[in-house]
Design a protein around this motif. Structure first.
Motif, PDB file in Angstrom:
ATOM      1  N   PRO A 138      79.840 -29.704  67.083  1.00  0.00           N
ATOM      2  CA  PRO A 138      79.449 -28.489  67.936  1.00  0.00           C
ATOM      3  C   PRO A 138      78.118 -28.080  67.346  1.00  0.00           C
ATOM      4  O   PRO A 138      78.104 -27.754  66.006  1.00  0.00           O
ATOM      5  N   ASP A 139      77.249 -27.412  68.310  1.00  0.00           N
ATOM      6  CA  ASP A 139      76.150 -26.799  67.716  1.00  0.00           C
ATOM      7  C   ASP A 139      76.473 -25.557  66.639  1.00  0.00           C
ATOM      8  O   ASP A 139      75.814 -25.254  65.649  1.00  0.00           O
ATOM      9  N   TRP A 140      77.479 -24.813  67.105  1.00  0.00           N
ATOM     10  CA  TRP A 140      77.897 -23.757  66.380  1.00  0.00           C
ATOM     11  C   TRP A 140      78.130 -23.932  65.028  1.00  0.00           C
ATOM     12  O   TRP A 140      77.942 -23.034  64.062  1.00  0.00           O
ATOM     13  N   TYR A 141      78.716 -25.139  64.781  1.00  0.00           N
ATOM     14  CA  TYR A 141      79.090 -25.870  63.386  1.00  0.00           C
ATOM     15  C   TYR A 141      77.969 -25.595  62.506  1.00  0.00           C
ATOM     16  O   TYR A 141      77.850 -25.382  61.169  1.00  0.00           O
ATOM     17  N   LYS A 142      76.818 -25.622  63.088  1.00  0.00           N
ATOM     18  CA  LYS A 142      75.371 -25.893  62.271  1.00  0.00           C
ATOM     19  C   LYS A 142      74.618 -24.749  62.260  1.00  0.00           C
ATOM     20  O   LYS A 142      73.492 -24.685  61.499  1.00  0.00           O
ATOM     21  N   THR A 143      74.886 -23.571  62.721  1.00  0.00           N
ATOM     22  CA  THR A 143      74.168 -22.332  62.824  1.00  0.00           C
ATOM     23  C   THR A 143      74.405 -21.834  61.362  1.00  0.00           C
ATOM     24  O   THR A 143      75.331 -21.729  60.625  1.00  0.00           O
ATOM     25  N   ARG A 206      89.583 -29.624  69.425  1.00  0.00           N
ATOM     26  CA  ARG A 206      88.783 -29.979  68.396  1.00  0.00           C
ATOM     27  C   ARG A 206      88.682 -28.665  67.732  1.00  0.00           C
ATOM     28  O   ARG A 206      89.092 -28.895  66.093  1.00  0.00           O
ATOM     29  N   ASP A 207      88.944 -27.620  68.085  1.00  0.00           N
ATOM     30  CA  ASP A 207      88.476 -26.357  67.151  1.00  0.00           C
ATOM     31  C   ASP A 207      89.716 -26.295  66.243  1.00  0.00           C
ATOM     32  O   ASP A 207      89.611 -25.682  65.039  1.00  0.00           O
TER      33      ASP A 207
ATOM     34  N   ARG C  11      67.865 -21.644  47.163  1.00  0.00           N
ATOM     35  CA  ARG C  11      66.939 -22.063  48.266  1.00  0.00           C
ATOM     36  C   ARG C  11      67.310 -21.934  49.468  1.00  0.00           C
ATOM     37  O   ARG C  11      68.607 -21.329  49.745  1.00  0.00           O
ATOM     38  N   TRP C  12      66.397 -21.872  50.723  1.00  0.00           N
ATOM     39  CA  TRP C  12      66.969 -21.351  51.936  1.00  0.00           C
ATOM     40  C   TRP C  12      68.287 -21.968  52.468  1.00  0.00           C
ATOM     41  O   TRP C  12      68.884 -21.298  53.345  1.00  0.00           O
ATOM     42  N   HIS C  13      68.285 -22.955  52.212  1.00  0.00           N
ATOM     43  CA  HIS C  13      69.562 -23.858  53.228  1.00  0.00           C
ATOM     44  C   HIS C  13      70.846 -23.780  52.516  1.00  0.00           C
ATOM     45  O   HIS C  13      71.907 -23.973  53.133  1.00  0.00           O
ATOM     46  N   ASP C  14      70.725 -22.990  51.249  1.00  0.00           N
ATOM     47  CA  ASP C  14      72.015 -22.521  50.468  1.00  0.00           C
ATOM     48  C   ASP C  14      72.368 -21.261  51.115  1.00  0.00           C
ATOM     49  O   ASP C  14      72.432 -20.311  50.394  1.00  0.00           O
ATOM     50  N   MET C  15      73.090 -21.483  52.212  1.00  0.00           N
ATOM     51  CA  MET C  15      73.233 -20.195  52.997  1.00  0.00           C
ATOM     52  C   MET C  15      74.677 -19.412  52.747  1.00  0.00           C
ATOM     53  O   MET C  15      75.030 -18.427  53.019  1.00  0.00           O
ATOM     54  N   GLY C  16      75.658 -20.067  52.110  1.00  0.00           N
ATOM     55  CA  GLY C  16      76.973 -19.514  51.719  1.00  0.00           C
ATOM     56  C   GLY C  16      77.076 -18.061  51.643  1.00  0.00           C
ATOM     57  O   GLY C  16      76.448 -17.919  50.160  1.00  0.00           O
ATOM     58  N   GLY C  17      77.639 -17.260  52.210  1.00  0.00           N
ATOM     59  CA  GLY C  17      77.836 -15.842  51.755  1.00  0.00           C
ATOM     60  C   GLY C  17      76.628 -14.729  52.180  1.00  0.00           C
ATOM     61  O   GLY C  17      76.832 -13.768  52.007  1.00  0.00           O
ATOM     62  N   GLN C  18      75.510 -15.412  52.613  1.00  0.00           N
ATOM     63  CA  GLN C  18      74.411 -14.407  52.974  1.00  0.00           C
ATOM     64  C   GLN C  18      75.021 -13.758  54.385  1.00  0.00           C
ATOM     65  O   GLN C  18      75.694 -14.132  55.116  1.00  0.00           O
ATOM     66  N   ASP C  19      74.260 -12.857  54.579  1.00  0.00           N
ATOM     67  CA  ASP C  19      74.444 -12.194  55.886  1.00  0.00           C
ATOM     68  C   ASP C  19      73.813 -12.695  57.039  1.00  0.00           C
ATOM     69  O   ASP C  19      72.615 -13.317  57.054  1.00  0.00           O
ATOM     70  N   ALA C  20      74.770 -12.651  58.090  1.00  0.00           N
ATOM     71  CA  ALA C  20      74.308 -13.132  59.500  1.00  0.00           C
ATOM     72  C   ALA C  20      74.858 -12.746  60.407  1.00  0.00           C
ATOM     73  O   ALA C  20      75.940 -11.733  60.434  1.00  0.00           O
ATOM     74  N   GLY C  21      74.407 -12.876  61.894  1.00  0.00           N
ATOM     75  CA  GLY C  21      75.071 -12.132  63.030  1.00  0.00           C
ATOM     76  C   GLY C  21      76.227 -13.019  63.243  1.00  0.00           C
ATOM     77  O   GLY C  21      76.735 -13.905  62.456  1.00  0.00           O
ATOM     78  N   PRO C  22      76.749 -12.583  64.447  1.00  0.00           N
ATOM     79  CA  PRO C  22      77.808 -13.042  65.090  1.00  0.00           C
ATOM     80  C   PRO C  22      77.784 -14.750  65.463  1.00  0.00           C
ATOM     81  O   PRO C  22      76.439 -15.022  65.697  1.00  0.00           O
ATOM     82  N   VAL C  23      78.925 -15.392  65.395  1.00  0.00           N
ATOM     83  CA  VAL C  23      78.919 -16.999  65.633  1.00  0.00           C
ATOM     84  C   VAL C  23      78.867 -16.964  67.053  1.00  0.00           C
ATOM     85  O   VAL C  23      79.709 -16.495  67.765  1.00  0.00           O
ATOM     86  N   THR C  24      77.750 -17.376  67.680  1.00  0.00           N
ATOM     87  CA  THR C  24      77.805 -17.921  69.074  1.00  0.00           C
ATOM     88  C   THR C  24      78.285 -19.181  69.470  1.00  0.00           C
ATOM     89  O   THR C  24      77.802 -20.159  68.910  1.00  0.00           O
ATOM     90  N   PRO C  25      79.392 -19.371  70.225  1.00  0.00           N
ATOM     91  CA  PRO C  25      79.989 -20.819  70.409  1.00  0.00           C
ATOM     92  C   PRO C  25      79.254 -21.722  71.241  1.00  0.00           C
ATOM     93  O   PRO C  25      79.640 -22.051  72.174  1.00  0.00           O
TER      94      PRO C  25
END
Lengths: 218, 92, 115
Positions: A138-143, A206-207, C11-25
């Motif tokens: 799903p798209d959110w997995y890649k965000t 899935r989730d 590098r930019w793609h190595d995102m683990g642990g960075q701050d980010a907003g809520p997950v939008t499903p």
């Protein structure tokens, strides 16, 4: 947030596809630079004999045939057959193949949720996902939000999916950094005694196999 | 080759280019959860070198306390990640 | 990355642990052109013309700006193309001419792709 796809309004369910997602603006939209590149790359590869249209069609068909239903069938078998569950936890690729799923070279590890342990899968570096069993992610997995935060504040992320875990449950995050892919074997819900494999599979979302949800209850 | 339960530390080196050891784990100490066998080295494969020597790969388990210190959400929660042997050194 | 801190190699793609907003499903059904990109990636890497790590390397080298601006399969076709050019399967001249020619077929993807 990245434009991992164009705007959709999640509160409108009119005009959704049978899978409950927005229909994709596709063939009728103005041609984009990247779509034009796809056409050119594909046609050059075909003209030069590196691939055939039939191979491309067959690959799309094979990928379309992969869906969370495959994983759900594996989970339901594990819930009903202890010997299969043992084989799944020992070698999830072999166990999935045993059920007849075409998983290609997928190297799969199943991680088991219990009363005390909850597992969740992420790929912080890109978008690794057990696609050969469950289909495309799903798209959110890649965000950025999911990739960045799941390894630091998994409980907050899970809460955003509506899953609040007690402090007594240990959370195990699995970062798919290399050659393995992961599937969560969710715990069998209470009240499902006597249900057959088909009925059980219908409870497996899935989730719940990514770890951002739980199976449905009957 | 490391064995299950061995303590290992992810190297802190930061070379440029395509590597699969996440930055948030570098310098952190974990425990080998299981060895996974030998795999092609992504640091060679990414640049078209497909004949290079394979590298052992391990699943390593870290606690949130080890990775995030006082900022850990729940210190006893864990992260498992796959790390190639050449990114690991023995930890005391 | 903040300019207050010197570059530490992350590098930019190595995102683990960075701050980010809520997950939008968010999720969507994939378009035909996206499925074709996915199929080309699988087929051409299976045939040995590039590796998954080669694809990732190209995606990473595109930079953070591309991640923010372009969709997933837009970035993938760029990375697939980069690897195929490097593998010598066709030239940039051939690609440029084919893209120009495809563009003359019509205004939409369906017309330009002839289905």
């Amino acid at each position: 947030m990245p434009h991992d796809h164009h705007d959709h309004d999640h509160f409108h369910h009119d005009g959704m596809s049978p899978s409950g997602h927005p229909y994709r603006a596709d063939n009728d939209e103005p041609l984009s630079y990247w779509q034009c590149m796809e056409i050119a790359v594909r046609e050059l590869l075909i003209e030069k004999g590196h691939v055939t249209p039939a191979e491309i069609a067959a690959q799309i068909e094979a990928m379309d045939a992969r869906s969370p239903a495959n994983g759900a069938a594996v989970v339901a078998r594990a819930w009903t057959d202890p010997a299969f569950k043992a084989r799944l936890l020992a070698d999830a690729s072999a166990a999935s193949a045993e059920m007849g799923f075409d998983i290609g070279g997928l190297r799969l590890i199943a991680v088991e949720n219990t009363g005390d342990v909850h597992n969740v899968i992420v790929c912080t570096l890109c978008s690794c996902y057990p696609r050969n069993l469950l289909g495309l992610p799903p798209d959110w997995y890649k965000t950025r939000a999911y990739r960045a935060r799941t390894v630091k504040e998994p409980r907050k992320v899970l809460a955003e999916f509506g899953l609040e875990l007690p402090e007594t449950t240990q959370v195990r995050v699995h970062d798919s950094t290399a050659d393995m892919r992961y599937i969560v074997l969710p715990a069998r819900p209470a009240g499902t005694e006597g249900m057959d494999e088909t009925a059980l599979a219908a409870l497996v979302t899935r989730d719940s196999m990514i770890g951002t949800g739980l199976p449905k209850t009957p | 080759m490391a064995s299950p339960a061995d303590k290992v530390r992810v190297k802190t080196m930061m070379p440029p280019g395509h590597v699969r050891a996440p930055a948030y784990l570098r310098g952190k100490i974990g425990v080998i959860e299981r060895p996974l066998g030998e795999f092609g080295n992504p640091e060679l494969l990414a640049y078209g070198h497909t004949d290079g020597p394979k590298k052992p790969l391990y699943r390593v388990r870290f606690t949130m306390a080890e990775i995030w210190g006082d900022a850990a959400e729940t210190p006893t929660d864990t992260i498992d990640a796959e790390i190639y042997g050449h990114w690991l050194e023995p930890a005391p | 990355m903040s300019e207050k801190f010197p570059f530490d190699g992350r590098r930019w793609h190595d995102m683990g642990g960075q701050d980010a907003g809520p997950v939008t499903p968010a999720e969507h059904d994939f378009a035909l052109w996206e499925k074709r990109v996915d199929a080309l990636q699988v087929l051409m890497s299976t045939k040995g013309h590039f590796t998954v790590d080669g694809l990732r390397r190209a995606l990473e080298d595109m930079g953070e700006d591309a991640y923010e601006k372009y969709s997933y399969y837009e970035r993938w076709i760029a990375a697939v193309n980069q690897n195929l050019i490097e593998a010598g399967l066709y030239t940039l001249e051939e690609l440029g001419e084919k893209m120009d020619e495809a563009r003359t077929r019509g205004e939409t993807y369906g017309e330009a792709a002839r289905g």
